[in-house]
Design an enzyme around this catalytic site. Structure first.
Site, mmCIF file in Angstrom:
data_model
loop_
_atom_site.group_PDB
_atom_site.id
_atom_site.type_symbol
_atom_site.label_atom_id
_atom_site.label_comp_id
_atom_site.label_asym_id
_atom_site.label_seq_id
_atom_site.Cartn_x
_atom_site.Cartn_y
_atom_site.Cartn_z
ATOM 1 N N SER A 54 65.619 112.163 23.699
ATOM 2 C CA SER A 54 66.791 111.619 23.000
ATOM 3 C C SER A 54 66.939 112.248 21.620
ATOM 4 C CB SER A 54 66.579 110.111 22.857
ATOM 5 O OG SER A 54 67.478 109.566 21.934
ATOM 6 N N TYR A 89 60.939 102.157 20.783
ATOM 7 C CA TYR A 89 61.619 102.944 21.820
ATOM 8 C C TYR A 89 61.677 104.422 21.404
ATOM 9 C CZ TYR A 89 65.521 105.402 23.905
ATOM 10 O OH TYR A 89 66.284 106.373 24.475
ATOM 11 N N LYS A 114 59.779 108.185 22.908
ATOM 12 C CA LYS A 114 60.366 109.491 23.230
ATOM 13 C C LYS A 114 59.607 110.593 22.484
ATOM 14 C CE LYS A 114 63.331 108.023 26.142
ATOM 15 N NZ LYS A 114 63.065 108.252 27.563
HETATM 16 C C1 UD1 Z 1 71.473 104.047 20.727
HETATM 17 C C2 UD1 Z 1 70.045 104.117 20.308
HETATM 18 C C3 UD1 Z 1 69.448 105.421 20.805
HETATM 19 C C4 UD1 Z 1 69.568 105.498 22.305
HETATM 20 C C5 UD1 Z 1 71.034 105.353 22.691
HETATM 21 C C6 UD1 Z 1 71.127 105.235 24.203
HETATM 22 C C7 UD1 Z 1 69.939 102.834 18.216
HETATM 23 C C8 UD1 Z 1 69.674 102.895 16.754
HETATM 24 N N1 UD1 Z 1 69.922 104.001 18.868
HETATM 25 O O1 UD1 Z 1 72.177 105.104 20.076
HETATM 26 O O2 UD1 Z 1 68.094 105.470 20.428
HETATM 27 O O3 UD1 Z 1 69.071 106.730 22.760
HETATM 28 O O4 UD1 Z 1 71.587 104.162 22.134
HETATM 29 O O5 UD1 Z 1 72.455 105.285 24.589
HETATM 30 O O6 UD1 Z 1 70.159 101.794 18.760
HETATM 31 N N2 UD1 Z 1 78.661 100.431 17.490
HETATM 32 C C9 UD1 Z 1 79.583 99.533 17.012
HETATM 33 N N3 UD1 Z 1 79.720 98.341 17.665
HETATM 34 C C10 UD1 Z 1 79.004 98.024 18.783
HETATM 35 C C11 UD1 Z 1 78.068 98.967 19.280
HETATM 36 C C12 UD1 Z 1 77.916 100.153 18.597
HETATM 37 O O7 UD1 Z 1 80.245 99.756 15.997
HETATM 38 O O8 UD1 Z 1 79.175 96.914 19.321
HETATM 39 C C13 UD1 Z 1 78.509 101.722 16.789
HETATM 40 C C14 UD1 Z 1 77.098 101.948 16.266
HETATM 41 O O9 UD1 Z 1 76.961 101.436 14.974
HETATM 42 C C15 UD1 Z 1 77.030 103.467 16.325
HETATM 43 C C16 UD1 Z 1 77.918 103.859 17.487
HETATM 44 O O10 UD1 Z 1 78.747 102.737 17.726
HETATM 45 O O11 UD1 Z 1 77.590 104.001 15.152
HETATM 46 C C17 UD1 Z 1 77.130 104.187 18.743
HETATM 47 O O12 UD1 Z 1 76.240 103.119 19.004
HETATM 48 P P1 UD1 Z 1 75.400 103.021 20.353
HETATM 49 O O13 UD1 Z 1 76.295 103.197 21.514
HETATM 50 O O14 UD1 Z 1 74.585 101.768 20.282
HETATM 51 O O15 UD1 Z 1 74.467 104.296 20.312
HETATM 52 P P2 UD1 Z 1 73.423 104.788 19.193
HETATM 53 O O16 UD1 Z 1 73.102 103.717 18.237
HETATM 54 O O17 UD1 Z 1 73.921 106.064 18.649
#
Ligand code: UD1
Length: 341
Positions: A126, A151, A155
């Site tokens: 990842s 987690y 990795k």
């Molecule tokens: C997350 C994990 C990462 C993992 C990946 C798997 C964390 C810190 N990282 O990545 O280790 O490999 O998922 O897919 O959790 N967001 C919102 N509202 C929401 C959900 C997300 O605003 O309800 C935003 C988050 O702040 C982020 C972006 O959307 O900026 C992507 O979030 P997400 O899909 O959870 O992925 P990551 O955090 O990048």
């Protein structure tokens, strides 16, 4: 026709990879413990490709069963290892579960693979290994930063374990694929992402809100130093990601690899903010999304998007789908599963 083991092959990325492997003529054996997947995915895969993959319900934590599995399938020529737990928050709450699920199982699989004549191993890593990288886009040479969660640590440790095995065994070939943010679903919407409970990831939360399962999406922070204040990620279509596994495996099978341990970033190379994703989703779905700006989420990095030159030039792989395509497929999948449930 080479026989390939896909662990976690009924999960989100695993199932899409099984389809691409079968499309390329590989014989696939799936191991899955069904902890975060369901056996009907097997039929869904079969209805896409016309070939039912072999399947063994097996928990890789059961070392003796892993041994017997490999004794029975000693003709396996490659392993793509997806089986792992992946919820960041849960890993903080229960770190030992994550070390047991993600590390012990990896060790057991590698131990058995060392007995094989040819050991070709693709590891599901990842971009989380880079933490908040100092330079964008992120190259594979960027330093691996201290993991933000157990987690993420699994990795990093996983990559180190594979590297150590490769160091002492020149017949053992490993590739770690560092995924950015996988989203979307297969074109016919027969397979896709099925999060259990409230989705933690952005895209399933968006599609579940649009379909009416969730009241409102919270955008975690709009005061980041980015073009619109929201975090930037590199969202890659899961089918493109699945194809990267096939290409990486083929590289090992034809012995094209220049070192017996390699890492590749698998992303699109394009960064999109949370608001960009919402806009794109609204455009392709025709739905108005109910969202609000909320506080930042602990542990989020400001931005992460890939430099994909190494994968483009060395693997000969490039992502094909746009953010719009990926979100349209995720929306089609969401509508399809709710229609049938
Ligand atoms: C997350 C994990 C990462 C993992 C990946 C798997 C964390 C810190 N990282 O990545 O280790 O490999 O998922 O897919 O959790 N967001 C919102 N509202 C929401 C959900 C997300 O605003 O309800 C935003 C988050 O702040 C982020 C972006 O959307 O900026 C992507 O979030 P997400 O899909 O959870 O992925 P990551 O955090 O990048």
């Amino acid at each position: 026709m080479a026989k390939i083991l896909v662990t976690g092959g009924l999960g989100f990325i695993g199932s899409h990879t099984v389809v691409e492997l079968q499309n390329e003529g590989f014989e696939v054996v799936i191991i899955d413990n069904l902890s975060n997947s369901s056996e009907d995915v097997l039929d869904r895969i079969t209805s896409i490709t016309g070939i039912k993959p072999l399947f063994e319900k097996l928990d890789l934590k059961e070392k003796s069963k892993v041994q017997s599995f490999f004794e029975k399938h000693s003709d396996i020529q490659g392993v793509i290892h997806f089986a792992a737990s992946k919820a960041v928050g849960e890993s903080v709450e229960n770190p030992l579960l994550y070390y047991e699920n993600n590390i012990n199982t990896l060790v057991y699989v590698l131990q058995e693979m060392q007995q094989l004549e040819t050991a070709n191993f693709i590891f599901s890593s990842s971009c989380t290994v880079y933490g908040q990288a100092d330079v964008m886009p992120i190259t594979e040479d960027a330093p691996v930063k201290k993991a933000e969660s157990p987690y993420g640590n699994t990795k990093q440790i996983g990559e180190e374990i594979i590297q150590d095995v490769c160091n002492i065994n020149s017949d053992f070939n490993g590739i770690a694929l560092r995924y950015f943010n996988p989203i979307g679903a297969h074109e016919g919407a027969k397979i896709g992402e099925l999060p259990i409970g409230v989705p933690q990831n952005l895209v399933p939360f968006i599609t579940q809100t649009a379909i009416g399962l969730r009241e409102q999406l919270s955008v975690f922070g709009d005061d980041y130093p980015t073009h619109d204040g929201t975090c930037i990620r590199d969202y890659i279509h899961v089918v493109d990601l699945a194809k990267a596994h096939v290409v990486a495996l083929q590289r090992l099978l034809v012995k094209k690899n220049t070192s017996n341990y390699e890492t590749f970033n698998i992303g699109t190379g394009k960064g999109s903010s949370v608001l960009d994703v919402i806009k794109s989703f609204q455009k392709v779905s025709g739905q108005k999304l109910n969202y609000k700006i909320a506080d930042r989420r602990a542990g989020d990095v400001i931005e992460a998007y890939a430099n994909t030159e190494k994968a483009n030039n060395i693997l000969g792989w490039k992502s094909q789908s746009s953010l719009d395509d990926a979100l349209a497929s995720a929306w089609k999948w969401e509508q399809n599963i709710r229609k049938n449930s």
